[in-house]
Structure formats: structure tokens, C-alpha cells
Design a protein around this motif. Structure first.
Motif, PDB file in Angstrom:
ATOM      1  N   HIS A 159    -110.198 -35.274 -16.215  1.00  0.00           N
ATOM      2  CA  HIS A 159    -110.165 -33.801 -16.266  1.00  0.00           C
ATOM      3  C   HIS A 159    -108.720 -33.297 -16.238  1.00  0.00           C
ATOM      4  CE1 HIS A 159    -110.562 -29.586 -15.353  1.00  0.00           C
ATOM      5  NE2 HIS A 159    -109.753 -29.786 -14.323  1.00  0.00           N
ATOM      6  N   GLY A 160    -107.958 -33.814 -15.284  1.00  0.00           N
ATOM      7  CA  GLY A 160    -106.615 -33.295 -15.053  1.00  0.00           C
ATOM      8  C   GLY A 160    -105.616 -33.695 -16.120  1.00  0.00           C
ATOM      9  N   SER A 161    -106.018 -34.584 -17.037  1.00  0.00           N
ATOM     10  CA  SER A 161    -105.162 -34.930 -18.173  1.00  0.00           C
ATOM     11  C   SER A 161    -105.649 -34.229 -19.439  1.00  0.00           C
ATOM     12  CB  SER A 161    -105.162 -36.434 -18.424  1.00  0.00           C
ATOM     13  OG  SER A 161    -104.949 -37.151 -17.258  1.00  0.00           O
ATOM     14  N   ASN A 162    -106.558 -33.279 -19.284  1.00  0.00           N
ATOM     15  CA  ASN A 162    -107.085 -32.540 -20.452  1.00  0.00           C
ATOM     16  C   ASN A 162    -107.680 -33.492 -21.472  1.00  0.00           C
ATOM     17  OD1 ASN A 162    -105.735 -29.898 -19.685  1.00  0.00           O
ATOM     18  ND2 ASN A 162    -104.009 -31.314 -19.823  1.00  0.00           N
ATOM     19  N   PHE A 163    -108.444 -34.445 -20.983  1.00  0.00           N
ATOM     20  CA  PHE A 163    -108.808 -35.551 -21.859  1.00  0.00           C
ATOM     21  C   PHE A 163    -110.255 -35.525 -22.297  1.00  0.00           C
ATOM     22  CE2 PHE A 163    -108.765 -40.208 -22.823  1.00  0.00           C
ATOM     23  CZ  PHE A 163    -107.717 -40.132 -23.712  1.00  0.00           C
ATOM     24  N   MET A 164    -111.159 -35.127 -21.402  1.00  0.00           N
ATOM     25  CA  MET A 164    -112.557 -35.418 -21.686  1.00  0.00           C
ATOM     26  C   MET A 164    -113.450 -34.347 -21.069  1.00  0.00           C
ATOM     27  SD  MET A 164    -114.475 -38.802 -20.508  1.00  0.00           S
ATOM     28  CE  MET A 164    -113.255 -40.005 -20.933  1.00  0.00           C
ATOM     29  N   PRO A 165    -114.139 -33.555 -21.903  1.00  0.00           N
ATOM     30  CA  PRO A 165    -114.989 -32.493 -21.351  1.00  0.00           C
ATOM     31  C   PRO A 165    -116.045 -33.016 -20.369  1.00  0.00           C
ATOM     32  CG  PRO A 165    -114.758 -32.268 -23.735  1.00  0.00           C
ATOM     33  CD  PRO A 165    -114.131 -33.573 -23.369  1.00  0.00           C
ATOM     34  N   ARG A 176    -101.688 -33.892 -26.119  1.00  0.00           N
ATOM     35  CA  ARG A 176    -102.678 -32.811 -26.113  1.00  0.00           C
ATOM     36  C   ARG A 176    -102.052 -31.539 -25.545  1.00  0.00           C
ATOM     37  NH1 ARG A 176    -104.695 -37.303 -24.344  1.00  0.00           N
ATOM     38  NH2 ARG A 176    -104.535 -36.757 -22.149  1.00  0.00           N
ATOM     39  N   GLY A 177    -100.751 -31.455 -25.699  1.00  0.00           N
ATOM     40  CA  GLY A 177    -100.028 -30.297 -25.196  1.00  0.00           C
ATOM     41  C   GLY A 177     -98.543 -30.559 -25.322  1.00  0.00           C
ATOM     42  N   TRP A 178     -97.744 -29.743 -24.645  1.00  0.00           N
ATOM     43  CA  TRP A 178     -96.316 -29.822 -24.870  1.00  0.00           C
ATOM     44  C   TRP A 178     -95.560 -29.360 -23.631  1.00  0.00           C
ATOM     45  CZ3 TRP A 178     -93.720 -24.919 -25.390  1.00  0.00           C
ATOM     46  CH2 TRP A 178     -94.592 -23.829 -25.345  1.00  0.00           C
ATOM     47  N   HIS A 179     -94.285 -29.660 -23.608  1.00  0.00           N
ATOM     48  CA  HIS A 179     -93.372 -29.166 -22.576  1.00  0.00           C
ATOM     49  C   HIS A 179     -92.283 -28.336 -23.257  1.00  0.00           C
ATOM     50  CE1 HIS A 179     -94.976 -32.907 -20.676  1.00  0.00           C
ATOM     51  NE2 HIS A 179     -94.930 -32.195 -19.585  1.00  0.00           N
ATOM     52  N   GLN A 180     -91.850 -27.285 -22.604  1.00  0.00           N
ATOM     53  CA  GLN A 180     -90.720 -26.505 -23.110  1.00  0.00           C
ATOM     54  C   GLN A 180     -89.438 -27.309 -22.855  1.00  0.00           C
ATOM     55  OE1 GLN A 180     -90.668 -23.368 -24.667  1.00  0.00           O
ATOM     56  NE2 GLN A 180     -88.541 -23.982 -25.003  1.00  0.00           N
ATOM     57  N   PRO A 181     -88.727 -27.717 -23.899  1.00  0.00           N
ATOM     58  CA  PRO A 181     -87.505 -28.491 -23.659  1.00  0.00           C
ATOM     59  C   PRO A 181     -86.390 -27.587 -23.140  1.00  0.00           C
ATOM     60  CG  PRO A 181     -88.272 -28.682 -25.946  1.00  0.00           C
ATOM     61  CD  PRO A 181     -88.992 -27.536 -25.326  1.00  0.00           C
ATOM     62  N   PRO A 182     -85.427 -28.161 -22.432  1.00  0.00           N
ATOM     63  CA  PRO A 182     -84.309 -27.351 -21.944  1.00  0.00           C
ATOM     64  C   PRO A 182     -83.362 -26.993 -23.095  1.00  0.00           C
ATOM     65  CG  PRO A 182     -83.946 -29.656 -21.401  1.00  0.00           C
ATOM     66  CD  PRO A 182     -85.309 -29.579 -22.025  1.00  0.00           C
ATOM     67  N   LEU A 227     -85.345 -38.925 -22.041  1.00  0.00           N
ATOM     68  CA  LEU A 227     -86.286 -38.881 -23.162  1.00  0.00           C
ATOM     69  C   LEU A 227     -87.653 -38.525 -22.586  1.00  0.00           C
ATOM     70  CD1 LEU A 227     -86.660 -41.496 -26.019  1.00  0.00           C
ATOM     71  CD2 LEU A 227     -88.662 -40.643 -24.824  1.00  0.00           C
ATOM     72  N   VAL A 228     -88.258 -37.473 -23.113  1.00  0.00           N
ATOM     73  CA  VAL A 228     -89.556 -37.018 -22.608  1.00  0.00           C
ATOM     74  C   VAL A 228     -90.616 -37.214 -23.685  1.00  0.00           C
ATOM     75  CG1 VAL A 228     -90.871 -35.031 -21.750  1.00  0.00           C
ATOM     76  CG2 VAL A 228     -88.466 -35.306 -21.098  1.00  0.00           C
ATOM     77  N   HIS A 229     -91.714 -37.871 -23.311  1.00  0.00           N
ATOM     78  CA  HIS A 229     -92.892 -37.951 -24.183  1.00  0.00           C
ATOM     79  C   HIS A 229     -94.064 -37.339 -23.411  1.00  0.00           C
ATOM     80  CE1 HIS A 229     -96.151 -39.201 -26.669  1.00  0.00           C
ATOM     81  NE2 HIS A 229     -96.654 -39.942 -25.714  1.00  0.00           N
ATOM     82  N   GLY A 230     -94.552 -36.195 -23.874  1.00  0.00           N
ATOM     83  CA  GLY A 230     -95.587 -35.471 -23.133  1.00  0.00           C
ATOM     84  C   GLY A 230     -96.993 -35.942 -23.440  1.00  0.00           C
ATOM     85  N   GLY A 231     -97.227 -37.215 -23.268  1.00  0.00           N
ATOM     86  CA  GLY A 231     -98.563 -37.770 -23.526  1.00  0.00           C
ATOM     87  C   GLY A 231     -98.728 -39.073 -22.783  1.00  0.00           C
ATOM     88  N   ASN A 232     -99.719 -39.849 -23.198  1.00  0.00           N
ATOM     89  CA  ASN A 232     -99.929 -41.157 -22.566  1.00  0.00           C
ATOM     90  C   ASN A 232     -98.658 -42.000 -22.704  1.00  0.00           C
ATOM     91  OD1 ASN A 232    -102.484 -40.172 -22.334  1.00  0.00           O
ATOM     92  ND2 ASN A 232    -103.485 -41.783 -23.517  1.00  0.00           N
TER      93      ASN A 232
END
Lengths: 198, 195
Positions: A177-183, B131-137, B165-170
Motif C-alpha cells: 500500500h505504502g509504495s503505491n503498488f497494489m490496490p 510510479r511517481g516522482w521527486h522534485q529535484p533540487p 543520484l536519485v532513482h524514485g522507484g524500486n
């Protein structure tokens, strides 16, 4: 209700997310858990994916919740078999892709009259699992993975091992849930917390 | 010389250590992080399961490390900004496939030869990469963006003599798949981290 967290992004997000934030009266950061922090809580939920070393260090305090007659909930990926009385673990192969391959993961509800099933459907609690639990005799299995051999348990309620109640699951809804991953994980968490709030 | 790359762990057994390119990587428990532990390190990898509350308390150690020339890789979704230049993660809402599409914005050696479609889809499924993003400085360089708006999913920025280096995901080190150009990510990331 207290929610035990470990500072991961998904723990923090879940603590802050409505509607869960309204149900949680106390957030408890496990590495800094101090004497008395768990006092007065009817239900303590240990979020999935805690650091195993930190968890084992605080296991006596957490188990104290069930020992005093209240409810301790242990979510998945917490190596319950190493610290929760009566829990045994059996690793099973993980299929992350069953939904893509049109496979039935074999996850089924048990004890249909149980109050959990007033707020949850088995579909809300269905995603990949890394292994199964074998609960102690007298515990109530609520969700199982049917297999070729003995059914494995994915969620059970144990009112025999302590004066209180232990709810133990392999599911890791806080992470998903907290990773916005899976409904389904969001629905799972909602259903679990609704049941536990009653 | 000791280890060039330190991977912070949360008590788990990191799969990255099995990678043939990871011979120089040392696992260090997140709670054992200290200035002394980083003295010999060229780079630190922080993954998606890290205790960000603890890292926020270690912010001076991390910032000193980078400012003095270290490289820091941050993967995951930031909930507690634990370093100058980090902001909270912004999740995509009501998104469609095109919003999850990865687009190259600027070339970078970590992603050299990696096809963005191999990042967008795994087994035909989108969303693993970001599945989203971060505002870079200010001053950051965006490398990859998500969707039509190119929302920053990968970026780098300078801090003193070092770089973040930022990767906003897995975790980037779990985003590689055999037989896909994404298999280049791990060796190229480690080469960039500790050249």
C-alpha cells in the motif's frame, strides 16, 4: 490501536494516509520503542518488513501485549517463526506473475462465519506469497494456500497460545500500500484494520 | 584498499552481492552506519527499504561523505528527506499506461545502452520502474522522466565535491532483467559509483 513501524518510506506513508491514520491512535517507531509505549493499547499491529534484529530485540515487549490479554497482530515478512509462539514457517516458491499468466494461486478463505469476512473478501487478501505458516493446534486459520500437500496458512487467529490474541499473516500490505503498488493491499489493510477496530 | 561501494541493508540478505559485477560491494547494516565505516568507501547505496527516520538522524554523516567527494545512490520513495536536496515523493494519481512510460531526458553512463522501453515494461507490465516522482533540487540534471510531462524519475545533483543520484522507484539493482538491456544497469551503476 498502535501501528509499529520501522522508518521505511511505506511505513511512514501508511501512518500518514487517511483512512488508516484515523484508526491509528499511536505510531510506534520500533528502533526507539521504550518501556510503557505499548501501555493502554487494545491492538498493536506490527507493520510488515521490520528489521529482523530490531524486531527480535523488542519481541518480549511486543508479545507482552498478548500476554496481558490484548491483541498483537504480526504482518508478513517479519520472520514470525523466530519469535511468535507456535508459528512455523514453510518456504514455498513465489509466483509474482500468477495474475498475468491466468493462474489460480489457490488462496482460499476458511471459517466463513468469522467476523473478518464481514469486512474482507478473499480477493482483497490475494497476492503473491513467499511461504506459508503452520499455526499451533487450536488456532483458527482464516486464509490458506491450497497446494499439492498440506494447506499452508496465510492468516490465522490464535487465542490459545497467550491469554490474549495473536493474529499472524504472511501478507505484507503496508509495503504494497505504502509504495503505491497494489490496490488489493490497500483494501486488505482497510479490511484488517476495520475488523480489528470492532 | 577496502571496499569501494557500501550497500546499506535492513537485516536482509541482499541479492546484489551475488551479481558478478558486485565484487567490490560491502553490505553494511543501516544501524551500523557511521563516519568511520565510510572512511574507505567511494560510494554508498541506499535502497527502498531503508529506515529513513534513522538516516535523517545520520544526515551529517551522509552529507559530509558526499561533500568530501563520495557518491550516494538513493533508490525508493522518499518519505522523510534525509539529505539536502531530497524532497518527499509525489505519487502519480489516476494514471494510465502513457503516464508510466519512461523517457530519456539526458544521457548518463548508468543508463548507456539501456532502452527506455525495457525500463517501462517488465513482462509487459508497466509501473515497476516508477510510479511517481521527486522534485529535484535547483541545478540537478534530470536523466529520465515519466509520462508526457517527463516527471523526474532519475536525476543527479552535486553536493560539494561529490554527487547524489536519485532513482524514485524500486532499487536500480533489482530492476535488471536477463536478456534485456536493463541488465546493463548494475555493472554501469557500480562503475559510475566507484570508477
Amino acid at each position: 490501536m498502535g501501528l509499529v513501524t520501522g522508518g521505511a518510506s511505506y511505513h511512514e506513508r501508511t501512518l500518514a494516509d487517511s483512512p488508516f491514520s484515523e484508526r491509528i491512535t499511536r505510531g510506534l517507531y520500533l528502533p526507539a520503542l521504550a518501556m510503557g509505549d505499548l501501555d493502554g493499547l487494545d491492538v498493536v499491529v506490527v507493520s510488515d518488513r521490520q528489521h529482523p534484529g530490531v524486531l527480535v530485540r523488542h519481541a518480549p515487549a511486543l508479545l507482552g501485549v498478548a500476554e496481558r490479554g490484548d491483541t498483537l497482530v504480526v504482518l508478513g515478512e517479519n520472520r514470525a517463526q523466530t519469535w511468535v509462539p507456535g508459528a512455523r514457517w514453510e518456504a514455498r516458491p513465489t509466483n509474482f506473475w500468477w495474475w498475468l499468466e491466468g493462474l489460480d494461486p489457490g488462496i482460499r478463505p476458511r471459517n466463513a462465519e468469522h467476523p473478518l469476512w464481514r469486512t474482507a473478501t478473499a480477493g482483497d487478501l490475494t497476492w503473491h506469497f513467499h511461504g506459508v505458516l503452520h499455526p499451533p493446534p487450536g488456532a483458527t486459520p482464516l486464509l490458506v494456500a491450497e497446494g499439492q500437500g498440506e494447506d499452508g496458512v496465510l492468516l490465522y487467529e490464535d487465542e490459545v497460545s497467550t491469554p490474549g490474541r495473536l493474529v499472524v499473516t504472511t501478507l505484507d500490505p503496508v509495503y504494497h500500500h505504502g509504495s503505491n503498488f497494489m490496490p488489493a493491499a490497500t483494501r486488505c489493510l482497510d479490511a484488517l484494520l476495520s475488523w480489528l477496530s470492532v | 584498499m577496502a571496499e569501494p561501494v557500501v550497500l546499506l541493508t535492513m537485516g536482509d540478505d541482499p541479492r546484489l552481492l551475488d551479481h558478478p559485477a558486485a565484487w567490490g560491494v560491502r553490505a553494511l547494516d543501516c544501524y551500523d552506519l557511521s563516519q568511520a565505516e565510510l572512511e574507505q568507501a567511494a560510494a554508498v547505496l541506499v535502497g527502498m527499504h531503508a529506515d529513513q527516520r534513522h538516516l535523517a538522524g545520520m544526515r551529517p554523516v551522509l552529507e559530509t561523505f558526499v561533500a568530501s567527494g563520495g557518491r550516494l545512490v538513493v533508490c525508493g520513495q522518499v518519505a522523510i528527506p534525509f539529505l539536502a536536496g531530497l524532497c518527499r515523493f509525489c505519487p502519480l494519481v489516476d494514471y494510465h499506461l502513457e503516464d508510466l512510460e519512461v523517457h530519456a531526458v539526458r544521457a548518463h553512463p548508468v543508463w548507456a545502452g539501456v532502452k527506455t522501453e525495457d525500463l517501462t515494461l517488465r513482462r509487459g507490465v508497466a509501473g515497476f520502474y516508477g510510479r511517481g516522482w521527486h522534485q529535484p533540487p535547483p541545478g540537478a540534471v534530470v536523466i529520465n522522466g515519466l509520462g508526457p510531462r517527463r516527471l523526474p524519475v532519475d536525476f543527479v545533483y552535486r553536493m560539494g565535491a561529490g554527487e547524489v543520484l536519485v532513482h524514485g522507484g524500486n532499487d536500480l539493482w533489482s530492476s535488471d532483467e536477463e536478456g534485456s538491456t536493463s541488465a546493463r544497469l548494475v555493472p554501469q551503476l557500480l562503475e559510475w559509483a566507484a570508477p
